[in-house]
Every structure is written in structure tokens, then in C-alpha cells.
Design a protein around this motif. Sequence first.
Motif, PDB file in Angstrom:
ATOM      1  N   ARG A   1     -23.666   3.207  39.487  1.00 46.91           N
ATOM      2  CA  ARG A   1     -23.481   1.822  39.917  1.00 46.91           C
ATOM      3  C   ARG A   1     -24.823   1.089  39.715  1.00 46.91           C
ATOM      4  N   LEU A   2     -25.909   1.660  39.965  1.00 54.40           N
ATOM      5  CA  LEU A   2     -27.054   0.878  39.633  1.00 54.40           C
ATOM      6  C   LEU A   2     -27.236   0.594  37.898  1.00 54.40           C
ATOM      7  N   ILE A   3     -26.838   1.579  37.257  1.00 51.68           N
ATOM      8  CA  ILE A   3     -26.715   1.297  35.675  1.00 51.68           C
ATOM      9  C   ILE A   3     -25.765   0.223  35.444  1.00 51.68           C
ATOM     10  N   GLU A   4     -24.490   0.257  36.020  1.00 47.44           N
ATOM     11  CA  GLU A   4     -23.628  -0.973  35.527  1.00 47.44           C
ATOM     12  C   GLU A   4     -24.269  -2.191  35.965  1.00 47.44           C
ATOM     13  N   THR A   5     -24.764  -2.122  37.175  1.00 47.96           N
ATOM     14  CA  THR A   5     -25.480  -3.431  37.700  1.00 47.96           C
ATOM     15  C   THR A   5     -26.449  -3.815  36.591  1.00 47.96           C
ATOM     16  N   ILE A   6     -27.463  -3.265  36.051  1.00 46.16           N
ATOM     17  CA  ILE A   6     -28.619  -3.510  35.336  1.00 46.16           C
ATOM     18  C   ILE A   6     -27.940  -3.823  33.916  1.00 46.16           C
ATOM     19  N   SER A   7     -26.963  -2.898  33.406  1.00 47.46           N
ATOM     20  CA  SER A   7     -26.329  -3.284  32.152  1.00 47.46           C
ATOM     21  C   SER A   7     -25.746  -4.851  32.248  1.00 47.46           C
ATOM     22  N   THR A   8     -24.836  -5.039  33.387  1.00 48.67           N
ATOM     23  CA  THR A   8     -24.633  -6.657  33.396  1.00 48.67           C
ATOM     24  C   THR A   8     -25.678  -7.498  33.226  1.00 48.67           C
ATOM     25  N   LEU A   9     -26.612  -7.172  34.002  1.00 45.61           N
ATOM     26  CA  LEU A   9     -27.778  -8.128  34.116  1.00 45.61           C
ATOM     27  C   LEU A   9     -28.586  -8.231  32.548  1.00 45.61           C
ATOM     28  N   VAL A  10     -28.361  -7.384  31.800  1.00 48.05           N
ATOM     29  CA  VAL A  10     -29.014  -7.262  30.303  1.00 48.05           C
ATOM     30  C   VAL A  10     -28.444  -8.349  29.642  1.00 48.05           C
ATOM     31  N   GLY A  11     -27.150  -8.646  29.827  1.00 51.26           N
ATOM     32  CA  GLY A  11     -26.598  -9.703  29.171  1.00 51.26           C
ATOM     33  C   GLY A  11     -27.134 -11.188  29.245  1.00 51.26           C
ATOM     34  N   GLN A  12     -28.077 -11.365  30.411  1.00 52.18           N
ATOM     35  CA  GLN A  12     -28.746 -12.380  30.606  1.00 52.18           C
ATOM     36  C   GLN A  12     -30.055 -12.543  30.300  1.00 52.18           C
ATOM     37  N   LEU A  13     -30.485 -11.417  29.683  1.00 48.56           N
ATOM     38  CA  LEU A  13     -31.985 -11.220  29.121  1.00 48.56           C
ATOM     39  C   LEU A  13     -32.113 -12.011  27.730  1.00 48.56           C
ATOM     40  N   PRO A  14     -33.325 -12.716  27.321  1.00 47.00           N
ATOM     41  CA  PRO A  14     -33.444 -12.863  25.914  1.00 47.00           C
ATOM     42  C   PRO A  14     -32.889 -12.232  24.947  1.00 47.00           C
ATOM     43  N   ASP A  15     -32.373 -12.659  24.005  1.00 43.34           N
ATOM     44  CA  ASP A  15     -31.699 -11.894  22.779  1.00 43.34           C
ATOM     45  C   ASP A  15     -32.902 -11.130  21.794  1.00 43.34           C
ATOM     46  N   SER A  16     -33.931 -11.467  21.919  1.00 44.14           N
ATOM     47  CA  SER A  16     -34.929 -10.558  21.342  1.00 44.14           C
ATOM     48  C   SER A  16     -36.339 -10.515  22.060  1.00 44.14           C
ATOM     49  N   ARG A  17     -37.229  -9.830  21.768  1.00 41.27           N
ATOM     50  CA  ARG A  17     -38.622  -9.695  22.009  1.00 41.27           C
ATOM     51  C   ARG A  17     -39.343 -10.782  21.879  1.00 41.27           C
ATOM     52  N   GLU A  18     -38.908 -11.787  20.943  1.00 46.30           N
ATOM     53  CA  GLU A  18     -39.587 -12.917  20.499  1.00 46.30           C
ATOM     54  C   GLU A  18     -40.212 -13.667  21.875  1.00 46.30           C
ATOM     55  N   ASN A  19     -39.320 -13.824  22.722  1.00 50.66           N
ATOM     56  CA  ASN A  19     -39.518 -14.488  24.155  1.00 50.66           C
ATOM     57  C   ASN A  19     -39.502 -13.404  25.355  1.00 50.66           C
ATOM     58  N   PRO A  20     -40.181 -12.621  25.411  1.00 53.40           N
ATOM     59  CA  PRO A  20     -40.217 -11.607  26.440  1.00 53.40           C
ATOM     60  C   PRO A  20     -40.407 -12.410  27.900  1.00 53.40           C
ATOM     61  N   LEU A  21     -39.953 -11.654  28.918  1.00 54.96           N
ATOM     62  CA  LEU A  21     -39.906 -11.973  30.374  1.00 54.96           C
ATOM     63  C   LEU A  21     -41.205 -11.505  30.684  1.00 54.96           C
ATOM     64  N   ARG A  22     -42.323 -12.167  30.865  1.00 48.70           N
ATOM     65  CA  ARG A  22     -43.828 -11.864  31.019  1.00 48.70           C
ATOM     66  C   ARG A  22     -44.106 -11.980  32.592  1.00 48.70           C
ATOM     67  N   LEU A  23     -44.721 -10.932  32.976  1.00 50.53           N
ATOM     68  CA  LEU A  23     -45.154 -10.986  34.662  1.00 50.53           C
ATOM     69  C   LEU A  23     -46.550 -11.506  34.580  1.00 50.53           C
ATOM     70  N   PRO A  24     -46.834 -12.546  34.801  1.00 52.65           N
ATOM     71  CA  PRO A  24     -48.422 -13.018  34.931  1.00 52.65           C
ATOM     72  C   PRO A  24     -48.758 -12.957  36.167  1.00 52.65           C
ATOM     73  N   PHE A  25     -49.901 -11.890  36.102  1.00 53.78           N
ATOM     74  CA  PHE A  25     -50.420 -11.640  37.573  1.00 53.78           C
ATOM     75  C   PHE A  25     -51.890 -11.775  37.633  1.00 53.78           C
ATOM     76  N   THR A  26     -52.576 -11.988  38.631  1.00 57.80           N
ATOM     77  CA  THR A  26     -53.868 -11.659  38.758  1.00 57.80           C
ATOM     78  C   THR A  26     -54.203 -10.324  39.062  1.00 57.80           C
ATOM     79  N   SER A  27     -55.232  -9.857  39.141  1.00 60.20           N
ATOM     80  CA  SER A  27     -55.459  -8.359  39.200  1.00 60.20           C
ATOM     81  C   SER A  27     -56.187  -8.163  40.566  1.00 60.20           C
ATOM     82  N   ASP A  28     -56.064  -9.124  41.705  1.00 59.55           N
ATOM     83  CA  ASP A  28     -56.448  -8.982  42.765  1.00 59.55           C
ATOM     84  C   ASP A  28     -55.109  -8.024  43.593  1.00 59.55           C
TER      85      ASP A  28
END
Length: 159
Positions: free
Chosen positions: A128-155
Motif C-alpha cells: 500500500r505504501l508503494i502504491e501511494t508513492i507510485s500515485t504521487l510520482v505522477g505529480q512530480l516534475p517530468d525531469s530532473r531539470e526542476n527538482p523539488l529542492r529542500l532548502p534548509f538552514t543547518s541549524d
Amino acid sequence: FAMNALLSPPLATTTFDTGPRVLFVDDSELLRLLVSLMLREHGYEVETAHDGFDGWQRTAEQMHTYDFVITDLDMPRLNGLELIRLLRENGCHGRVVVYSGSICPSVRNRLETLGVDAVVPKHASPGRLIETISTLVGQLPDSRENPLRLPFTSDPPPA
């Protein structure tokens, strides 16, 4: 015993150079091993963290790019709700999936407020976890040209 018997069909073909990147955060060593094996078999790149604090450090200090953060809620040092809050407050717009036991209505409301993409109960079938994630993959960008970045401070997170 075949691992494939536990899994849903493989992830649909994507245009990623490598599989979607996942950080799996859970305090159970056995569950981290099982879920990471399942995800890898479906083409994901997986890193694990043993609790919310470790998950926060992996995202904040190493400045990795994750397509998904999958987290338990009940963990020592920094629970999943606090981890998700820190991720969102620090600019994480990536997919967040909660993989946890029973969740009371007030916690479920808080998860919605924090923008969690999905909640998968641990008592569900392993695929079920795999199915859920596979469904969400369809909502990700089509390529690594615009990856979802996680900008954080190192605090480190608040004590």
C-alpha cells in the motif's frame, strides 16, 4: 519466500535519470530495512533516518534533494509532526507521506494543515505504501531539470 509477492506492480516508467529520491524516517530498524528494500526494488533511491532528529539533520546539513520524505509519527528525540513542521517552515514543498499506526482526528487535522500528501497506516498491506508513492510520482516534475529542492538552514531543531 519471494519479496515480489509483497509488492505492488513496479513503478511506472519515469523520465528521471535515476529513481525518485526518498528519505524514509522510522525508529524501527527492521521496518527501515524492509521498506527501503521494497522501495529500491521499485526503482527508488532510498536513504533512511532512525528518528525525526536524524531525518532533520540529513535534510538540513547535507542539503540533499528528496522527492519524498516518508515518516513515522511516534519517534524519540523529534517526532514526525515536529519533523514535518520543520520541513514545511524551512521551505520543503516536496511530497511528505506519513507512515504510522493509528492517528487520532486531531493529529490528522494537523497533518492536513502541514500539507502532508498522504497518510498510510502501518497495518495496511506492505504494498500500500508503494502504491501511494507510485500515485504521487505522477505529480512530480517530468525531469530532473526542476527538482523539488529542500532548502534548509543547518541549524539543529529546537530542543
